[in-house]
Scaffold this active site. Structure first.
Site, PDB file in Angstrom:
ATOM      1  N   THR A  84       0.870  -1.175   0.000  1.00 26.69           N
ATOM      2  CA  THR A  84       0.000   0.000   0.000  1.00 26.69           C
ATOM      3  C   THR A  84       0.908   1.226   0.000  1.00 26.69           C
ATOM      4  O   THR A  84       1.531   1.542   1.002  1.00 26.69           O
ATOM      5  CB  THR A  84      -0.921   0.008   1.228  1.00 26.69           C
ATOM      6  OG1 THR A  84      -1.666  -1.205   1.262  1.00 26.69           O
ATOM      7  CG2 THR A  84      -1.886   1.185   1.176  1.00 26.69           C
TER       8      THR A  84
ATOM      9  N   LYS B 116      -6.841   0.615  -3.756  1.00 29.43           N
ATOM     10  CA  LYS B 116      -6.463   0.116  -2.435  1.00 29.43           C
ATOM     11  C   LYS B 116      -6.634   1.191  -1.364  1.00 29.43           C
ATOM     12  O   LYS B 116      -7.141   0.921  -0.267  1.00 29.43           O
ATOM     13  CB  LYS B 116      -5.014  -0.378  -2.474  1.00 29.43           C
ATOM     14  CG  LYS B 116      -4.424  -0.750  -1.116  1.00 29.43           C
ATOM     15  CD  LYS B 116      -5.169  -1.878  -0.429  1.00 29.43           C
ATOM     16  CE  LYS B 116      -4.400  -2.316   0.825  1.00 29.43           C
ATOM     17  NZ  LYS B 116      -5.168  -3.316   1.606  1.00 29.43           N
TER      18      LYS B 116
ATOM     19  N   LYS C  60      -0.570   5.612   8.487  1.00 26.39           N
ATOM     20  CA  LYS C  60       0.200   5.839   7.263  1.00 26.39           C
ATOM     21  C   LYS C  60      -0.701   5.805   6.043  1.00 26.39           C
ATOM     22  O   LYS C  60      -0.623   6.677   5.161  1.00 26.39           O
ATOM     23  CB  LYS C  60       1.300   4.778   7.158  1.00 26.39           C
ATOM     24  CG  LYS C  60       2.178   4.856   5.912  1.00 26.39           C
ATOM     25  CD  LYS C  60       1.698   3.961   4.759  1.00 26.39           C
ATOM     26  CE  LYS C  60       1.754   2.497   5.069  1.00 26.39           C
ATOM     27  NZ  LYS C  60       1.347   1.679   3.883  1.00 26.39           N
TER      28      LYS C  60
END
Length: 290
Positions: free
Chosen positions: A93, A169, A238
């Site tokens: 990711t 994603k 994050k």
């Protein structure tokens, strides 16, 4: 197929093992070499560098963040320094910006990037039941199908531009955490009115909200099973920061995102970095005195 595999954390190690179970020849590399020991004992080949791992048909990476992927891709012994032209399948990711940079760098190198981030927690990875969002040239996606089949239950082709899979994603992770937020708020409200969390979850997942996100995370919330983390809160933060960067670039207001980020930061501040990202439910309950 001859596959290089880089990144042997909670997800990477079980994904690499499933590739071996499917009969692929797997060469592994990890920044901490000891994490490769078990796989080497089971028949994997140990690479000395990321470039050495990228000598086969495909090199897969599952890494924590942009910095880690940049290091194994652009470093002096990185994937892009290898003379071979293995397809780079990135499951990480990462930011859309890095995906764009890698796409161009591989084109300049004469190789190909396939972005193929996955949906699923470690248990799904171990069972080879991940969902894969893949984007890249059609012939490269065709070649990668046996790899995807070995690790996942379904592959969604997003198109020919690799960064498209990365934005899918990021959108997905935002929606998962938004579902956790909604369920945690609803559970807290129900609990304060004398309705057990488990009862609310049974009704909601048995009627309008019978999706894996509500079922899996609802069970975690009912049991307060936030440790050990399947997906640690700092990694979730994050990802929400990556969503924010993508939204800023495209001028997309996302007011709910600010709530999710604040709850993740509060969760890490109060509970430490080893708690699951669904631990935001603890913060929501505590704020309500529940």
């Amino acid at each position: 197929m001859k596959i290089g595999f880089i990144g042997l954390g909670n997800m990477g190690s079980v994904v690499a093992r499933n590739l071996m179970k499917a009969g692929h020849d797997v060469t592994v590399w990890n920044r901490s070499p000891g994490k490769a020991d078990a796989l080497v004992a089971e028949g994997a080949i140990r690479a000395a560098t990321p470039a050495e791992a990228a000598q086969g048909d495909v090199v897969q990476t599952i890494l924590a963040d942009d910095t880690a992927l940049e290091a194994v891709s652009f470093g002096p012994d990185g994937i892009l320094s290898a003379p071979s032209k293995a397809i780079h399948v990135s499951h990480s990711t990462i930011s859309v910006k890095l995906a764009e940079r890698l796409t161009q760098a591989h084109a300049d190198h004469g190789s190909v990037l396939v972005s193929a981030p996955v949906f699923g927690r470690p248990a799904a990875a171990e069972a080879a039941k991940l969902f894969i969002a893949a984007a890249g040239p059609a012939d490269a996606l065709d070649m990668c199908e046996p790899v995807f089949d070995a690790i996942g239950q379904k592959t969604f082709r997003i198109g020919g531009h690799p960064p498209a899979a990365n934005i899918v994603k990021l959108c997905g992770n935002f929606m998962i955490l938004a579902a956790v937020e909604a369920l945690a708020e609803a559970m807290t409200l129900a609990q304060k009115h004398g309705v057990a969390k488990a009862t609310l979850l049974e009704v909601m997942t048995g009627t309008l909200f019978g999706s894996p996100a509500y079922q899996i995370y609802g069970d975690i919330m009912v049991r307060d099973a936030f440790r050990p983390a399947g997906f640690a809160a700092p990694l979730g933060l994050k990802d929400m920061n990556l969503v924010s960067a993508a939204a800023t670039t495209a001028w997309v207001p996302m007011p709910a995102l600010s709530v999710l980020r604040d709850h993740l930061m509060a969760t890490v501040a109060r509970e430490g970095e080893e708690i699951d990202w669904s631990g935001i439910a603890k913060i929501i309950a505590e704020d309500a005195g529940a």
